[in-house]
Design a protein around this motif. Structure first.
Motif, PDB file in Angstrom:
ATOM      1  N   ALA A   1       0.683  -1.330   0.064  1.00  0.00           N
ATOM      2  CA  ALA A   1       0.077   0.113   0.151  1.00  0.00           C
ATOM      3  C   ALA A   1       0.838   1.289   0.062  1.00  0.00           C
TER       4      ALA A   1
ATOM      5  N   SER B   1      -6.051  -2.002  -1.438  1.00  0.00           N
ATOM      6  CA  SER B   1      -6.865  -0.771  -1.714  1.00  0.00           C
ATOM      7  C   SER B   1      -7.555  -0.398  -0.541  1.00  0.00           C
TER       8      SER B   1
ATOM      9  N   GLU C   1      -7.159   3.498   0.700  1.00  0.00           N
ATOM     10  CA  GLU C   1      -7.917   4.522   1.148  1.00  0.00           C
ATOM     11  C   GLU C   1      -8.198   4.821   2.595  1.00  0.00           C
TER      12      GLU C   1
END
Length: 358
Positions: free
Chosen positions: A264, A341, A345
């Motif tokens: 990430a 993901s 976020e």
């Protein structure tokens, strides 16, 4: 040295065997069943002892006896099984007997499920059983580390005369990766244990006891334990930092989640967001110095703790950051694992919240 393909559970066994473990006592529970299975085959081959105990309670007390004699001993279980061992672990800690306990965490509370989780963080790092004590707790994030950390755990346990724990989620236990095995330790090289109840007739009597009735005897004993924990804190904090030097958002995770968090970070960087990651290697002692260093940098705006729990390590992160920067949390539970993901976020939301607070 060539590498071989191993499950995380098998790598843990090899790390133990190669650093002198010659006694294993366990009881089956998913997802760590491959540990006793592997040890049941290997220990007799090297002159060691394997016992499938009648219960988790019996297994930890067998460790007490074997490790008390000076033998390097280990037990393993998963979450509810480790809960059953807590009384024995407290006794072992009080008696100052080094050993290694492996917890391949599963989802809970209760019997829960067999999928990976990290809901045992409090249990592992805050004592778990009764009384004032700690374990040294190492958290591998790869199969190679599962081997290496178990190898090291025996040396740390002996050095400080405390139990050490390998804290791995179920995914690390079941993952299969190439591993470079450490050399087999010569047992004659292991340090002397002048405290061990090794049956030396005619020498000073050796007692390993956790029953200390008189308050004026128990208090100094516990204070001596505290001195050991302070020494461990001073010497053994470990963390792996990834791109934290200029990070505006610092993600922290351990075990399997740390691998996803690192990915990430790379995604966030590709999107122009300066992200970094701190991965605690020792969750006790907690590597608060790594967090304090990031919190002191003007570039760092926020921290995000990502866990397979409802939020446990995040408390230690907040203590380490000491209010200098906001700390946010993102977690999954029940055996669910966040994908890349989701963490991306969550990091963006944390930065937005931090900007509003500034």
């Amino acid at each position: 040295m060539s590498k071989i393909l191993l499950h995380g559970t098998e790598a843990i066994c090899e790390g133990a065997i190669r650093n002198g473990c010659r006694a294993f006592f366990g009881y089956p529970i998913t997802p760590q069943n491959e540990v006793p299975e592997y040890m049941s085959v290997k220990m007799p081959q090297i002159g060691g002892v394997f016992v499938q105990a009648e219960s988790e309670v019996a297994a930890i007390n067998m460790v007490y006896g074997a490790a008390g004699s000076g033998t390097r001993a280990m037990t393993s279980s998963s979450s509810p099984g480790v809960s059953l061992k807590q009384e024995g672990i407290s006794y072992i800690a009080c008696a100052r007997i080094p050993c290694v306990v492996v917890n391949i965490m599963r989802a809970g509370p209760g019997l829960g499920g067999i999928q990976p989780a990290q809901g045992d963080y409090f249990q592992a790092t805050k004592g778990g059983g009764h009384g004032d004590y700690h374990l040294i707790v190492l958290a591998p994030s790869s199969v190679q580390e599962a081997c290496d950390f178990t190898y090291r755990a025996f040396d740390l346990a002996d050095k400080y005369r405390v139990p050490a724990m390998i804290l791995a989620d179920g995914m690390i236990g079941q993952l299969m990766e190439p591993v470079e095995l450490p050399p087999m330790r010569d047992l004659s090289e292991l340090p002397e244990k002048p405290w061990a109840t090794s049956g030396h007739y005619g020498k000073d009597r050796r007692v390993l006891n956790s029953l200390i009735i008189k308050p004026d005897e128990l208090e100094p004993h516990v204070n001596e334990l505290k001195k050991t924990y302070d020494e461990i804190y001073a010497n053994e904090r470990r963390a792996a930092c990834y791109k934290t030097e200029d990070a505006e958002i610092v993600i922290t995770a351990y075990g399997t989640v740390a691998r996803i968090a690192k990915s990430a970070v790379n995604v966030l960087r590709s999107q122009g967001i300066r992200a970094g990651c701190i991965r605690p290697i020792t969750v006790y002692p907690f590597p608060d110095d790594a967090f304090a260093a990031c919190a002191a940098r003007s570039c760092t705006k926020a921290f995000l703790s990502v866990e397979l729990s409802l939020g446990q390590m995040v408390e230690d992160v907040k203590l380490a950051v000491n209010g200098k920067k906001p700390v946010y949390f993102y977690g999954r539970t029940g055996g669910n694992v966040p994908d890349e993901s989701e963490i991306v976020e969550a990091a963006k939301r944390a930065l937005e919240s931090a900007a509003k607070q500034a």
